[in-house]
Design an enzyme around this catalytic site. Structure first.
Site, PDB file in Angstrom:
ATOM      1  N   SER A 179      -5.712   5.907 -10.374  1.00 56.97           N
ATOM      2  CA  SER A 179      -5.073   5.461  -9.152  1.00 56.97           C
ATOM      3  C   SER A 179      -4.230   6.571  -8.526  1.00 56.97           C
ATOM      4  O   SER A 179      -4.748   7.630  -8.207  1.00 56.97           O
ATOM      5  CB  SER A 179      -4.254   4.197  -9.441  1.00 56.97           C
ATOM      6  OG  SER A 179      -4.040   3.455  -8.276  1.00 56.97           O
ATOM      7  N   ASP A 234     -13.615  -2.450  -6.569  1.00 55.61           N
ATOM      8  CA  ASP A 234     -12.198  -2.107  -6.428  1.00 55.61           C
ATOM      9  C   ASP A 234     -11.758  -2.406  -5.002  1.00 55.61           C
ATOM     10  O   ASP A 234     -12.170  -1.739  -4.055  1.00 55.61           O
ATOM     11  CB  ASP A 234     -11.993  -0.621  -6.756  1.00 55.61           C
ATOM     12  CG  ASP A 234     -10.531  -0.252  -6.927  1.00 55.61           C
ATOM     13  OD1 ASP A 234      -9.657  -0.973  -6.398  1.00 55.61           O
ATOM     14  OD2 ASP A 234     -10.255   0.779  -7.573  1.00 55.61           O
ATOM     15  N   HIS A 269     -10.040  -2.567 -10.101  1.00 58.84           N
ATOM     16  CA  HIS A 269      -9.193  -1.386 -10.295  1.00 58.84           C
ATOM     17  C   HIS A 269      -8.855  -1.252 -11.785  1.00 58.84           C
ATOM     18  O   HIS A 269      -7.736  -1.560 -12.224  1.00 58.84           O
ATOM     19  CB  HIS A 269      -7.927  -1.583  -9.454  1.00 58.84           C
ATOM     20  CG  HIS A 269      -7.160  -0.335  -9.166  1.00 58.84           C
ATOM     21  ND1 HIS A 269      -7.682   0.729  -8.485  1.00 58.84           N
ATOM     22  CD2 HIS A 269      -5.877   0.007  -9.461  1.00 58.84           C
ATOM     23  CE1 HIS A 269      -6.761   1.671  -8.357  1.00 58.84           C
ATOM     24  NE2 HIS A 269      -5.662   1.266  -8.952  1.00 58.84           N
TER      25      HIS A 269
END
Length: 635
Positions: free
Chosen positions: A194, A299, A330
């Site tokens: 991320s 995601d 995610h």
């Protein structure tokens, strides 16, 4: 409960894992690779503060970023030069890292004790140093975050410079004597999920010497595409994220820097200098490191256009690269395919950081999850035989419902924007007319068709008002069992048992809870989405006023993916206005009329579509689906 040597499941054993109790290290078989030979508990643990050469918090002193280091003591005594695995993050004291939300910890003298994630436990015994960097303005670093801008990227870049003798490090946050990195070879691999993986992308785009490889997991390649989409705004902004990660930054005053975030991220969705600074795709020509990408095709936090455009830019630059695509949202691959991921990651770092000839660069380029826990290797991504195919919208007997085929059509179709409706409402009852969307589908597929790459749609649209939003999505209509990416865990369920991955030390163990696939049955799967503001039809840099009743032509992108549509299913395109779950609505919601002769979708397809699709054949009534949930944090 931690799994003992006799308690491993068969799949883990087949992958070469021996799950160990807390006092032992799990082993993964790596051909001709670095093996565990150094004492993790006795490793050197230290912090160095690196001068960034900036004064982001305006206190009159150059910012220093904290780099917490753990490295094998034996190599230091022998004078060996070892490579570095680095994870630069803003989250080490704010929201934590990993599926189990780990934070950095320190002893009463401020020395690092707990290093989040398994990287240190697994790789330090194998002859690597692990360096966890606090971005400027977070945890023990001074300065301020700027959400992907110069300060963030420079935080990690300057640590790489220090590791290669080009920057100054100190033994304290303020003052202190200088410290050199005479223990490292200077070869650095950056990794992270991320925000962390995003920083790896940004640092690679500087071309910094010493960065040999990056492993961005569910990472952003252009911050514009995290907060905006072709002129449409997602309704959240960088200043909110900055406030979250600076919450425990030691009291620096970052109000001025945060004000720049508010000013730069204009609400109208235009692409300007603020976003250009944070656009790593535009700087991909500078990348000299190899790149190993991992991303979930579902995601909805860091949307998949981010990996797709980054991949394409790297390919154009001839960068050595590899990709894993899962069905999750995610999620880190450590939490959906653990043994295989650790083995592959180990081989990757061994090759690019230690120079070990283990053949990983010759392995298949792509590995894709086709069904939950069912993986397929692919020689290339996009698939080698996927070709860009133009499909046209052809009218049927029901208004707004027609066929999708290779033949051009004529006529018009229309829908009225309703800012309270979105993807789920549009996809339901696909055979029926809907006032808020139009839907065009192929005939039933005689054989599987693969969508592999990044699609786009071109519309010629006439709005009834002076502003309009557009949404489009590709849908696979047919029953399937998928990972439940919208549920808690985004496709995984976390159990109570643990497996251990490396050495242990007081306050820093290597054991993590086992996860399994969380699945659900659906009647359709959305495989790609895209959004746009029609006012940006001429340029993303500046919207243009729309005249009601005037047609405008605009092309916008749909999300990157790799998806196989089975035989018996149908591929559909849905076009609507404001997607209630994603984008902000226009001031006035219009009726939008599409010119069918000038509207088409470009899809990278492999396989044969029906030559003469017939309208109908789609299910009627409510359909089982996965409801999206808002996902706006970058953990």
């Amino acid at each position: 409960m931690r799994l003992g040597i006799g308690g491993c499941v068969a799949a883990l054993l087949a992958a070469g894992l021996v799950a160990a109790p807390a006092t032992a290290a799990a082993s993964v078989s790596v051909s001709a690779g670095s093996g565990p030979q150094y004492d993790f508990a006795g490793a050197i643990r230290e912090t160095v503060w690196v001068d960034t050469g900036r004064d982001g918090d305006g206190d009159g002193q150059p910012d220093r970023v904290a780099a917490d280091i753990v490295r094998p003591a034996e190599t230091a005594k022998a004078g060996a030069k070892i490579p570095v695995i680095m994870d630069a993050s803003p989250y080490y004291s704010s929201v934590g890292r990993g599926n189990e939300t780990e934070f950095k910890t320190y002893d009463d003298q401020g020395r690092p004790v707990g290093f989040p994630l398994y990287y240190d436990n697994y790789f330090v015994p194998r002859g690597y140093a692990v360096v966890l960097v606090d971005l400027a303005g977070t945890n023990r670093s001074t300065g301020c975050v700027d959400v992907g801008g110069e300060s963030d990227v420079n935080s990690a870049k300057r640590v790489i410079d220090w590791l290669n003798g080009r920057a100054t490090g100190y033994g304290a946050k303020t003052g202190g004597g200088t410290v050199t990195a005479d223990w490292t070879s200077g070869a650095v691999g950056m990794i992270g999920k991320s925000y962390d993986g995003t920083i790896a992308n940004g640092v690679a785009a500087t071309g910094v010497d010493g960065l040999k490889t990056i492993v961005p997991i569910s990472a952003i390649s252009s911050w514009y595409d995290y907060y905006r989409s072709d002129g449409a705004a997602f309704g959240f902004d960088p200043a909110e994220l900055a406030a979250t990660v600076e919450a425990r930054n030691g009291g620096q005053d970052c109000s001025a820097e945060n004000g720049k975030l508010v000013e730069g991220a204009t609400a109208n969705g235009d692409y300007g200098p603020f976003w250009a600074e944070r656009d790593y795709v535009a700087k991909a020509k500078n990348v000299r490191a190899s790149v190993f990408i991992s991303h979930g095709v579902n995601d909805l936090n860091v949307r998949t256009i981010n990996f797709g455009q980054w991949w394409d830019a790297l390919a154009a630059n001839g960068v050595q690269r590899k990709i894993w695509l899962s069905q999750t949202g995610h999620v880190d691959p450590f939490d959906y395919r653990r043994a295989e991921w650790v083995e592959t990651l180990h081989r990757w770092f061994d090759h690019y950081l230690m120079g070990i000839d283990n053949g990983i660069e010759k392995d298949p380029m792509a590995t894709v999850e086709r069904q939950p826990d069912q993986w397929a290797d692919q020689a290339t991504y996009p698939a080698k035989d996927a070709s860009q195919t133009t499909l046209h919208l052809q009218p049927g007997n029901t208004p707004g419902v027609g066929t999708l085929g290779t033949d051009a059509a004529s006529g018009t179709t229309s829908f009225t924007d309703n800012a309270k409706v979105g993807e789920v409402g549009w996809a339901a009852n696909p055979s029926a007319m809907s006032p808020n969307r139009v839907l065009y589908s192929t005939g039933e597929l005689a054989s599987p068709v693969q969508v592999s790459g990044t699609s786009s749609i071109t519309v010629t649209a006439t709005p009834s008002t002076s502003s309009a939003r557009l949404s489009a999505m590709l849908v696979d209509y047919g029953p399937a069992t998928i990972r439940n990416f919208s549920a808690r865990g985004e496709g995984i369920t976390t159990g109570s048992q643990e497996t251990c991955w490396g050495g242990n030390a007081p306050g820093d163990d290597a054991c993590y809870k086992v996860t399994t696939a969380n699945t659900t049955k659906v009647d359709y799967t959305v495989l790609s989405r895209g959004w746009a503001d029609l006012a940006n039809y001429q340029s993303l840099s500046q919207e243009s006023p729309l005249t009601p009743g005037q047609p405008y032509t605009m092309t916008f992108r749909l999300a990157s993916t790799d998806h196989v549509i089975p035989a018996g299913h149908r591929l559909a395109l849905i076009v609507g206005g404001t997607d209630v779950d994603v984008i902000t609505p226009p001031a006035q919601t219009p009726k939008v009329t599409l010119d069918l002769a000038k509207t088409s979708v470009l899809i990278p397809l492999s396989g044969a579509l029906p030559a003469h699709p017939q309208a109908g054949g789609l299910p009627a009534g409510p359909l089982a689906h996965v409801s999206r949930r808002a996902a706006v944090d970058l953990r």
